[in-house]
Design a protein around this motif. Structure first.
Motif, PDB file in Angstrom:
ATOM      1  N   GLY A 149       0.837  -1.189   0.000  1.00 57.86           N
ATOM      2  CA  GLY A 149       0.000   0.000   0.000  1.00 57.86           C
ATOM      3  C   GLY A 149       0.872   1.239   0.000  1.00 57.86           C
ATOM      4  N   GLY A 150       0.281   2.341  -0.327  1.00 59.53           N
ATOM      5  CA  GLY A 150       1.030   3.581  -0.400  1.00 59.53           C
ATOM      6  C   GLY A 150       1.683   3.734  -1.760  1.00 59.53           C
ATOM      7  N   PHE A 151       2.187   4.908  -2.008  1.00 62.56           N
ATOM      8  CA  PHE A 151       2.817   5.197  -3.285  1.00 62.56           C
ATOM      9  C   PHE A 151       4.167   5.836  -3.016  1.00 62.56           C
ATOM     10  CE2 PHE A 151       3.797   7.834  -6.934  1.00 62.56           C
ATOM     11  CZ  PHE A 151       3.624   6.927  -7.969  1.00 62.56           C
ATOM     12  N   PHE A 152       5.134   5.475  -3.817  1.00 59.53           N
ATOM     13  CA  PHE A 152       6.466   6.052  -3.694  1.00 59.53           C
ATOM     14  C   PHE A 152       6.960   6.398  -5.086  1.00 59.53           C
ATOM     15  CE2 PHE A 152      11.007   6.263  -3.183  1.00 59.53           C
ATOM     16  CZ  PHE A 152      11.166   6.822  -1.928  1.00 59.53           C
ATOM     17  N   ASP A 153       7.229   7.670  -5.308  1.00 61.63           N
ATOM     18  CA  ASP A 153       7.763   8.099  -6.600  1.00 61.63           C
ATOM     19  C   ASP A 153       9.201   7.641  -6.751  1.00 61.63           C
ATOM     20  OD1 ASP A 153       5.771   9.472  -8.030  1.00 61.63           O
ATOM     21  OD2 ASP A 153       6.014  11.237  -6.761  1.00 61.63           O
ATOM     22  N   LEU A 154       9.541   7.202  -7.926  1.00 61.79           N
ATOM     23  CA  LEU A 154      10.906   6.834  -8.247  1.00 61.79           C
ATOM     24  C   LEU A 154      11.811   8.047  -8.030  1.00 61.79           C
ATOM     25  CD1 LEU A 154      12.736   4.637  -9.574  1.00 61.79           C
ATOM     26  CD2 LEU A 154      12.185   5.688 -11.758  1.00 61.79           C
ATOM     27  N   THR A 155      12.849   7.891  -7.210  1.00 60.75           N
ATOM     28  CA  THR A 155      13.770   8.983  -6.915  1.00 60.75           C
ATOM     29  C   THR A 155      14.616   9.281  -8.144  1.00 60.75           C
ATOM     30  OG1 THR A 155      13.862   8.308  -4.604  1.00 60.75           O
ATOM     31  CG2 THR A 155      15.633   9.732  -5.385  1.00 60.75           C
ATOM     32  N   GLN A 156      14.667  10.547  -8.511  1.00 62.23           N
ATOM     33  CA  GLN A 156      15.475  10.946  -9.657  1.00 62.23           C
ATOM     34  C   GLN A 156      16.962  10.891  -9.297  1.00 62.23           C
ATOM     35  OE1 GLN A 156      14.080  11.676 -12.768  1.00 62.23           O
ATOM     36  NE2 GLN A 156      12.326  10.825 -11.684  1.00 62.23           N
ATOM     37  N   THR A 157      17.761  10.355 -10.194  1.00 58.56           N
ATOM     38  CA  THR A 157      19.209  10.287 -10.007  1.00 58.56           C
ATOM     39  C   THR A 157      19.886  10.879 -11.234  1.00 58.56           C
ATOM     40  OG1 THR A 157      19.259   8.043 -10.913  1.00 58.56           O
ATOM     41  CG2 THR A 157      19.103   8.240  -8.514  1.00 58.56           C
ATOM     42  N   SER A 158      21.174  11.141 -11.107  1.00 59.73           N
ATOM     43  CA  SER A 158      21.923  11.722 -12.226  1.00 59.73           C
ATOM     44  C   SER A 158      22.934  10.712 -12.746  1.00 59.73           C
ATOM     45  CB  SER A 158      22.619  13.004 -11.762  1.00 59.73           C
ATOM     46  OG  SER A 158      23.700  12.697 -10.906  1.00 59.73           O
ATOM     47  N   PRO A 159      23.495  10.959 -13.930  1.00 61.04           N
ATOM     48  CA  PRO A 159      24.467  10.019 -14.510  1.00 61.04           C
ATOM     49  C   PRO A 159      25.707   9.814 -13.635  1.00 61.04           C
ATOM     50  CG  PRO A 159      23.771  11.599 -16.167  1.00 61.04           C
ATOM     51  CD  PRO A 159      23.208  12.055 -14.843  1.00 61.04           C
ATOM     52  N   GLU A 160      26.011  10.758 -12.775  1.00 60.61           N
ATOM     53  CA  GLU A 160      27.185  10.650 -11.904  1.00 60.61           C
ATOM     54  C   GLU A 160      26.924   9.821 -10.652  1.00 60.61           C
ATOM     55  OE1 GLU A 160      25.971  13.836 -12.783  1.00 60.61           O
ATOM     56  OE2 GLU A 160      27.235  13.870 -14.564  1.00 60.61           O
ATOM     57  N   ASP A 161      25.666   9.552 -10.347  1.00 59.44           N
ATOM     58  CA  ASP A 161      25.316   8.814  -9.141  1.00 59.44           C
ATOM     59  C   ASP A 161      25.618   7.326  -9.301  1.00 59.44           C
ATOM     60  OD1 ASP A 161      24.376  11.125  -7.924  1.00 59.44           O
ATOM     61  OD2 ASP A 161      22.295  10.766  -8.530  1.00 59.44           O
ATOM     62  N   THR A 162      26.137   6.728  -8.230  1.00 60.36           N
ATOM     63  CA  THR A 162      26.384   5.294  -8.213  1.00 60.36           C
ATOM     64  C   THR A 162      25.063   4.575  -7.983  1.00 60.36           C
ATOM     65  OG1 THR A 162      28.597   5.645  -7.325  1.00 60.36           O
ATOM     66  CG2 THR A 162      27.657   3.446  -7.041  1.00 60.36           C
ATOM     67  N   ALA A 163      24.826   3.481  -8.717  1.00 53.86           N
ATOM     68  CA  ALA A 163      23.603   2.695  -8.546  1.00 53.86           C
ATOM     69  C   ALA A 163      23.883   1.397  -7.793  1.00 53.86           C
ATOM     70  CB  ALA A 163      22.984   2.389  -9.899  1.00 53.86           C
ATOM     71  N   VAL A 164      25.000   0.742  -8.125  1.00 56.20           N
ATOM     72  CA  VAL A 164      25.303  -0.570  -7.571  1.00 56.20           C
ATOM     73  C   VAL A 164      26.801  -0.677  -7.318  1.00 56.20           C
ATOM     74  CG1 VAL A 164      25.172  -3.075  -7.958  1.00 56.20           C
ATOM     75  CG2 VAL A 164      23.408  -1.586  -8.915  1.00 56.20           C
ATOM     76  N   ILE A 165      27.171  -1.270  -6.192  1.00 54.56           N
ATOM     77  CA  ILE A 165      28.567  -1.583  -5.891  1.00 54.56           C
ATOM     78  C   ILE A 165      28.667  -3.096  -5.796  1.00 54.56           C
ATOM     79  CG2 ILE A 165      30.468  -1.387  -4.247  1.00 54.56           C
ATOM     80  CD1 ILE A 165      29.239   1.284  -3.339  1.00 54.56           C
ATOM     81  N   LEU A 166      29.426  -3.708  -6.700  1.00 53.23           N
ATOM     82  CA  LEU A 166      29.583  -5.164  -6.727  1.00 53.23           C
ATOM     83  C   LEU A 166      30.951  -5.547  -6.185  1.00 53.23           C
ATOM     84  CD1 LEU A 166      28.170  -5.993 -10.266  1.00 53.23           C
ATOM     85  CD2 LEU A 166      27.072  -6.434  -8.088  1.00 53.23           C
ATOM     86  N   TYR A 167      30.958  -6.476  -5.245  1.00 51.30           N
ATOM     87  CA  TYR A 167      32.211  -7.016  -4.729  1.00 51.30           C
ATOM     88  C   TYR A 167      32.434  -8.390  -5.358  1.00 51.30           C
ATOM     89  CZ  TYR A 167      32.469  -3.324  -1.324  1.00 51.30           C
ATOM     90  OH  TYR A 167      32.566  -2.089  -0.729  1.00 51.30           O
ATOM     91  N   THR A 168      33.650  -8.611  -5.838  1.00 49.35           N
ATOM     92  CA  THR A 168      34.000  -9.895  -6.430  1.00 49.35           C
ATOM     93  C   THR A 168      35.208 -10.457  -5.689  1.00 49.35           C
ATOM     94  OG1 THR A 168      35.469  -8.889  -8.045  1.00 49.35           O
ATOM     95  CG2 THR A 168      33.177  -9.188  -8.697  1.00 49.35           C
ATOM     96  N   SER A 169      35.485 -11.719  -5.917  1.00 49.70           N
ATOM     97  CA  SER A 169      36.641 -12.305  -5.258  1.00 49.70           C
ATOM     98  C   SER A 169      37.842 -12.297  -6.175  1.00 49.70           C
ATOM     99  CB  SER A 169      36.330 -13.743  -4.842  1.00 49.70           C
ATOM    100  OG  SER A 169      35.927 -14.482  -5.954  1.00 49.70           O
TER     101      SER A 169
END
Length: 169
Positions: A149-169
C-alpha cells in the motif's frame, strides 16, 4: 525520462503490467504486483532513515525478496550493495565497512554468518532478517515495516550517481 535504474521496472510495468514478472515454487507476481512490493520497500527504507546516495547491502538468495529489495533500494535513490550468500562473516564485515552501508537486508537462512559480519561493521546501523517463506519482503521487524500500500515516486538520479557496488573475489 529518469536515469534511475528503477525506471526499467517502471517501463516494464507500463507495457506489461498484467504479465508475469517473477515466478517461483510458491507463486508468481505480475509487474504491477512487483512494483507494489518495490514501492512499499522503498517507502519503508526511506521511513527507516535511508536517504538517496546511502548504501544498502543485501544478502539474499535467488528469490523474490532479492528482486524486491534490489529495486526498492534503487527506487529510494540509494545504492545497492549485493553480498554473495556464500560470503563468510569477515567478508560480510569487509563489504559493509568498505561500502559504508547504513542498512543490511539478509536472509534468515544466513543469520549465522550475517550476524557476526553485521556486528563487526562499524557504520551499518540496521540489519533486517528476511524470511522468504512469509512472502517477498512482507516482514515486520522492530520499528521497520514493509506493508503493501502507499505510493512512492521513483527517486530521480543523475548520470554521476552510483547505482550498484559489486564485490568480487
Amino acid at each position: 525520462m529518469s536515469l534511475n535504474l528503477g525506471s526499467l521496472l517502471e517501463n516494464s510495468t507500463r507495457f506489461f503490467g498484467a504479465e508475469t514478472a517473477l515466478i517461483n515454487d510458491r507463486g508468481s507476481l505480475t509487474y504491477h504486483e512487483l512494483r507494489g512490493h518495490v514501492m512499499a520497500c522503498a517507502l519503508a527504507l526511506r521511513e527507516a532513515g535511508v536517504q538517496p546516495g546511502d548504501k544498502v547491502a543485501i544478502m539474499l538468495p535467488n528469490c523474490m525478496s532479492f528482486t524486491v529489495a534490489y529495486f526498492g533500494i534503487l527506487y529510494a535513490g540509494a545504492v545497492v550493495v549485493p553480498i554473495s550468500y556464500l560470503a563468510v562473516d569477515r567478508e560480510i564485515a569487509y563489504a559493509l565497512n568498505d561500502s559504508e552501508a547504513v542498512f543490511f537486508v539478509a536472509s534468515v537462512d544466513f543469520a549465522e554468518r550475517a550476524g557476526p559480519g553485521f556486528a563487526a561493521a562499524a557504520g551499518t546501523k540496521t540489519m533486517l532478517l528476511v524470511d522468504e517463506s512469509a512472502g517477498p519482503l512482507t516482514v515486520h521487524h522492530g520499528d521497520f515495516r514493509i506493508e503493501r500500500g502507499g505510493f512512492f515516486d521513483l527517486t530521480q538520479t543523475s548520470p554521476e550517481d552510483t547505482a550498484v557496488i559489486l564485490y568480487t573475489s
